[in-house]
Design a protein around this motif. Sequence first.
Motif, PDB file in Angstrom:
ATOM      1  N   VAL B  90       3.969   9.190   3.308  1.00 11.20           N
ATOM      2  CA  VAL B  90       4.793   8.323   4.145  1.00 11.20           C
ATOM      3  C   VAL B  90       5.854   7.630   3.289  1.00 11.20           C
ATOM      4  CG1 VAL B  90       4.782   6.317   5.654  1.00 11.20           C
ATOM      5  CG2 VAL B  90       2.932   7.964   5.789  1.00 11.20           C
ATOM      6  N   MET B  91       5.482   7.260   2.063  1.00 10.39           N
ATOM      7  CA  MET B  91       6.430   6.563   1.202  1.00 10.39           C
ATOM      8  C   MET B  91       7.613   7.464   0.869  1.00 10.39           C
ATOM      9  SD  MET B  91       5.865   4.809  -2.501  1.00 10.39           S
ATOM     10  CE  MET B  91       4.725   3.537  -2.031  1.00 10.39           C
ATOM     11  N   PHE B 159       4.155   2.270   9.260  1.00 12.44           N
ATOM     12  CA  PHE B 159       3.481   3.538   8.921  1.00 12.44           C
ATOM     13  C   PHE B 159       3.017   3.548   7.460  1.00 12.44           C
ATOM     14  CE2 PHE B 159       5.768   5.428  12.640  1.00 12.44           C
ATOM     15  CZ  PHE B 159       4.627   5.885  13.290  1.00 12.44           C
ATOM     16  N   LEU B 160       3.808   2.907   6.593  1.00 11.84           N
ATOM     17  CA  LEU B 160       3.459   2.853   5.172  1.00 11.84           C
ATOM     18  C   LEU B 160       2.049   2.303   4.991  1.00 11.84           C
ATOM     19  CD1 LEU B 160       4.720   3.102   2.244  1.00 11.84           C
ATOM     20  CD2 LEU B 160       5.130   0.678   2.394  1.00 11.84           C
ATOM     21  N   LEU B 161       1.717   1.249   5.749  1.00 19.17           N
ATOM     22  CA  LEU B 161       0.394   0.637   5.630  1.00 19.17           C
ATOM     23  C   LEU B 161      -0.636   1.363   6.488  1.00 19.17           C
ATOM     24  CD1 LEU B 161       1.258  -3.169   5.685  1.00 19.17           C
ATOM     25  CD2 LEU B 161       0.957  -1.689   3.727  1.00 19.17           C
ATOM     26  N   ALA B 163      -1.050   4.371   7.037  1.00 18.10           N
ATOM     27  CA  ALA B 163      -1.508   5.636   6.457  1.00 18.10           C
ATOM     28  C   ALA B 163      -2.726   5.436   5.556  1.00 18.10           C
ATOM     29  CB  ALA B 163      -0.380   6.284   5.652  1.00 18.10           C
ATOM     30  N   LEU B 164      -3.066   4.174   5.240  1.00 23.44           N
ATOM     31  CA  LEU B 164      -4.150   3.916   4.291  1.00 23.44           C
ATOM     32  C   LEU B 164      -5.497   3.907   5.004  1.00 23.44           C
ATOM     33  CD1 LEU B 164      -2.387   1.078   2.288  1.00 23.44           C
ATOM     34  CD2 LEU B 164      -2.795   3.412   1.510  1.00 23.44           C
ATOM     35  N   THR B 165      -6.254   5.001   4.883  1.00 24.52           N
ATOM     36  CA  THR B 165      -7.569   5.069   5.534  1.00 24.52           C
ATOM     37  C   THR B 165      -8.578   4.135   4.865  1.00 24.52           C
ATOM     38  OG1 THR B 165      -7.969   6.988   4.168  1.00 24.52           O
ATOM     39  CG2 THR B 165      -7.401   7.400   6.452  1.00 24.52           C
ATOM     40  N   TYR B 167      -8.353   0.971   4.263  1.00 20.10           N
ATOM     41  CA  TYR B 167      -8.471  -0.344   4.877  1.00 20.10           C
ATOM     42  C   TYR B 167      -8.473  -0.195   6.397  1.00 20.10           C
ATOM     43  CZ  TYR B 167      -6.867  -1.500   0.180  1.00 20.10           C
ATOM     44  OH  TYR B 167      -6.727  -1.589  -1.176  1.00 20.10           O
TER      45      TYR B 167
END
Lengths: 227, 313
Positions: B90-91, B159-161, B163-165, B167
């Motif tokens: 995503v980044m 979306f950047l955040l 995408a982190l499974t 948390y």
Amino acid sequence: MSNSRRLFLKGACAAAVGASGFTIATAKGTAGSDVEPVCNYALVHDETKCIGCDACSIACREVNQVPEGVSRLEIEREGPFGEYPNQHFRFTRKSCQHCDDTPCVKVCPTGAAYKDPKTGIVSVDEWKCVGCQYCIAACPYQIRFINPVTKAADKCDFCKETRLKEGQLPACVTACPTKALTFGDITDPQSQVVQVLKSAPSYRTKTDLGTRPKLFRIASQSGEIKL
Amino acid sequence: MSPFHFDSLTWPWPIAIYLFLAGISAGAICFAVLLKHFKLGRDAYKSGFVQAACLIAPLAVFAGLGILVIDLTKPFDFWKILVFYNPTSVMSVGVAVLMVYQVALFAWLACVFKEPALSWCNGRWPVVEKLFSAIAKHEASITGFLVILALSLGAYTGFLLSALTTYPMLNNPVLPLLFLVSGLSSGAAGTLLGGVLLKGNPDGKEVHFIHNIEIPMILVEIVLIFTFFTGLILTGGQSQVAAFAAIGEGFWGWIFWAGIVVVGLSMPLAFNLFMKASSKRKFSYVAITASCSLIGVLLLRNFILYTGQMTVA
């Protein structure tokens, strides 16, 4: 005016369809074009044999020159459970799980985090890493760290750059005095790691996230039962 | 466990400021486009509010990118992000959007300020004149793409955040929408505050226009925040733990209820409702309402970033 607007909307829709089609096509392409791995390394930590002596983590630090303050491998201690003289501790290994489906590789913007197609080992290209720490946030096992010397993301790589290169087992496996660690290729049915996995029930952590970790654990019989 | 230091914390407050700045840039330029298109037309550049939005949009995105680069552990290697791309990241996609967004942004600014820029040039550089008229020919397309890119940028920060499974609180489908809408409302607030500071008329048609959009936008934001936390609580497991850790007792609970719900959402909503669209507005009224919104959005970014990282799946 309304004509040019319609034209623009058509163009924008075509671009959006094209971009999403391309994304889906490349996503499928990367999933399908996986080269047949030569081997797929895994590690078993037999918690029934582990005595928490830290020989593994000390050997890891020495062989891989891991600086003070950070570590690629830690043994976590829980306990004591029970009363003297029947006291038990429970030791669990905290290190990279070498997921088959890797969250860190997916999020890395430069491709510095990668899964070695030949061995299945998850590694970091120190040069390509810019230190955005997205991989550190993405790892559900929270085992990645920034190496204070190289400033790049770092973690266990099954000694890929050190011991495996010389054709030897990872440092932690060799150092373990109770033979609690078994390392090998899970695609080879004759390998020791497959024999160990077949001989006792094992578990892996956070499998519900779909990461398919390749650090297997044989559960310690002592310790508490948690709900 | 202190509210600003805990083991699972990877990204601290500079990232929240970057998320805030990217959102305000996207929001401000969206409102500049709306004002020009529906209210002001060719004279848009004369309005203090359009000027403010056109200053905020590029400055905020530059400042945000600057913070992002400084926050890398290897700031001098930032160019590698621009050279190597990973389509699953995503980044990586976001960096590409940011680059194209800046090009579209400056092309659009050239269209809006064509007249004053050319009169300032006074025919001294024929190249500049040619360039401006070449860009201005495609103004309709540029405007359309700029709006699409700005909305993508606003959603990207979420979306950047999400995408982190790792948390469970961040790994949430509502987050990109919430960040997009709150980014737009911070852009509106920034435009209003900057506009009155640049001697724009606090009772002008621009203010009335933006205030009319602000009420439904705040209501949508409240619905999204409600959906966000209800979704987490109904999911159960670690998601529920994360939700209660965030909005329960403690420092971040106070930030949420007092800072975000009261100052950031209820107060601007109340000001907007009591001050009907027809009534006369003063400088202090516009400035205070806009400041409350901005504080609320800045707190929301910090709140989501910190509390999101407190609970691991």
